[in-house]
Design a protein around this motif. Structure first.
Motif, mmCIF file in Angstrom:
data_model
loop_
_atom_site.group_PDB
_atom_site.id
_atom_site.type_symbol
_atom_site.label_atom_id
_atom_site.label_comp_id
_atom_site.label_asym_id
_atom_site.label_seq_id
_atom_site.Cartn_x
_atom_site.Cartn_y
_atom_site.Cartn_z
ATOM 1 N N LEU A 126 0.815 -1.225 0.000
ATOM 2 C CA LEU A 126 0.000 0.000 0.000
ATOM 3 C C LEU A 126 0.850 1.278 0.000
ATOM 4 O O LEU A 126 0.676 2.153 -0.842
ATOM 5 C CB LEU A 126 -0.926 0.014 1.218
ATOM 6 N N VAL A 127 1.798 1.386 0.924
ATOM 7 C CA VAL A 127 2.573 2.629 1.055
ATOM 8 C C VAL A 127 3.482 2.811 -0.152
ATOM 9 O O VAL A 127 3.498 3.873 -0.781
ATOM 10 C CB VAL A 127 3.377 2.644 2.368
ATOM 11 N N ASP A 128 4.207 1.754 -0.532
ATOM 12 C CA ASP A 128 5.075 1.910 -1.710
ATOM 13 C C ASP A 128 4.237 1.979 -2.975
ATOM 14 O O ASP A 128 4.606 2.640 -3.934
ATOM 15 C CB ASP A 128 6.096 0.769 -1.754
ATOM 16 N N GLY A 129 3.055 1.309 -2.944
ATOM 17 C CA GLY A 129 2.134 1.414 -4.081
ATOM 18 C C GLY A 129 1.682 2.850 -4.254
ATOM 19 O O GLY A 129 1.713 3.400 -5.362
ATOM 20 N N ALA A 130 1.312 3.502 -3.152
ATOM 21 C CA ALA A 130 0.874 4.912 -3.226
ATOM 22 C C ALA A 130 2.052 5.804 -3.606
ATOM 23 O O ALA A 130 1.908 6.742 -4.402
ATOM 24 C CB ALA A 130 0.291 5.345 -1.880
ATOM 25 N N ALA A 131 3.231 5.497 -3.054
ATOM 26 C CA ALA A 131 4.416 6.310 -3.374
ATOM 27 C C ALA A 131 4.719 6.224 -4.874
ATOM 28 O O ALA A 131 5.018 7.237 -5.512
ATOM 29 C CB ALA A 131 5.618 5.830 -2.553
ATOM 30 N N ILE A 132 4.584 5.035 -5.451
ATOM 31 C CA ILE A 132 4.839 4.874 -6.899
ATOM 32 C C ILE A 132 3.820 5.702 -7.688
ATOM 33 O O ILE A 132 4.167 6.466 -8.593
ATOM 34 C CB ILE A 132 4.738 3.390 -7.321
ATOM 35 N N MET A 133 2.556 5.642 -7.275
ATOM 36 C CA MET A 133 1.468 6.372 -7.953
ATOM 37 C C MET A 133 1.799 7.869 -7.979
ATOM 38 O O MET A 133 1.582 8.567 -8.953
ATOM 39 C CB MET A 133 0.189 6.129 -7.171
#
Ligand code: 3HC
Length: 311
Positions: A126-133
């Motif tokens: 979630l956190v790295d997913g959001a950071a990538i987004m």
């Protein structure tokens, strides 16, 4: 009437040109980039703390090695970004002082505790997913050094997200207690992850100007929506329930409707009153103080070396 320098500068931005450190730039552009890039760097450095908490308690040697590599990557991301910010005329010491004094912000998400091993999976997913987004569009930022730092960082982030999702895949296929641990983790990390994208567009003080300067390519709500649309199917694949009773697919919108994050919580956390803010800043101040002897040694060595050259 716009100052001729400002107008020429805006025309360069509108033409999609990259602004480089030695070129003329408006003071507002410089200031907001120093603000955003330094806070981005602080996020990377502080972001190591919640994960570091589990390096000594990873369930296998392989998971420990992967987590070590990820935390080390975050340190590197912080250094690339501090270097990018320094090209704008701010010193490393000034930026550290702003973090340690509480003047500077860092991503709200790192003020939440990592209570179980599933949290390490949730952070990757979630956190790295959001950071990538949020970071992929920054590769097209109008400021050269920031855009280039993002290209390198985005490459490493995809590994971070993949290993997090892999942890959760193993656990949801494990015992009922492991699956319950993953659901509990999603319940605690879902909403703080949505808050990573910033306040809603009507409460965003910088978005309009940052978009005019092509620092920000998409609005906060736009990226938040994209993140929800991409992540909900992944949660379903894991057999998890997203903790939002209002979550519902909206056909004509071609995306999910979802409830408002708790903005009071968000503004409380970024004002320094989140669950772990004090602990995170104490850790960073302690690291700074514990490293003083090393910095002093480097300085003394540099002065001696300079003295020898001058003699
Ligand atoms: N956490 C802390 N502060 C936040 C925030 C968040 N999630 N979202 C917004 N804010 C702050 C802003 O910094 C601003 O305060 P300031 O004027 O004191 O800086 C205020 O809230 C108003 O928000 P705006 O939307 O007007 O501000 P921005 O235009 O700067 O947008 C942002 C906020 C989208 C976070 C933008 O700053 C940005 O894209 N920053 C760079 C990317 C970044 O920092 N991402 C964090 C990812 S975490 C990470 O990188 C580690 C990962 O690898 C694990």
């Amino acid at each position: 009437e716009m100052d001729p320098h400002e107008r020429a500068f805006q025309e360069r931005i509108d033409a999609g040109q990259k602004i480089e450190p030695k070129e003329w730039m408006s003071e507002g552009y410089r200031k907001t980039l120093i603000r955003q890039i330094s806070q981005h760097a602080h996020s990377e450095i502080v972001g190591q703390l919640p994960e570091g908490n589990w390096i000594t308690r990873a369930p296998t040697l392989e998971r420990k090695a992967i987590l070590l590599a990820k935390v080390q990557d975050e340190a590197g991301h912080g250094l690339y970004l501090y270097c990018a910010a320094e090209t704008l005329g701010v010193s490393r010491d000034e930026m550290y002082e702003q973090l340690h004094s509480g003047k500077a912000k860092y991503s709200s998400i790192f003020n939440y505790p990592t209570l179980t091993w599933a949290d390490i999976g949730a952070i990757g997913w979630l956190v790295d997913g959001a950071a990538i987004m949020n970071q992929v569009p920054l590769q097209r930022c109008s400021y050269g050094p920031y855009a280039r730092a993002m290209v390198r960082i985005c490459k490493e982030e995809s590994f971070h997200q993949r290993q997090g999702f892999d942890i959760l895949m193993k656990m949801v296929k494990g015992t009922p207690a492991q699956k319950a641990m993953v659901q509990d983790s999603l319940n605690r990390w879902w909403w703080p992850s949505l808050m990573m994208f910033g306040p809603s567009d009507d409460a965003s003080v910088h978005s309009a100007q940052s978009m005019a300067w092509k620092i920000k390519q998409n609005s906060n709500d736009e990226l938040r929506q994209k993140f929800v649309d991409q992540t909900v199917p992944q949660a379903e694949y894991l057999g998890l329930t997203v903790p939002d009773p209002d979550l519902k697919w909206n056909e004509e919108k071609g995306g999910y409707d979802f409830a408002e994050p708790d903005w009071e919580e968000f503004f409380n956390v970024i004002a320094g009153n989140g669950p772990c803010n004090a602990e995170r800043l104490d850790a960073r101040r302690k690291a700074w103080d514990d490293g003083a002897w090393f910095r002093d040694g480097l300085t003394a060595h540099a002065e001696k070396a300079a003295g020898r050259r001058a003699a």
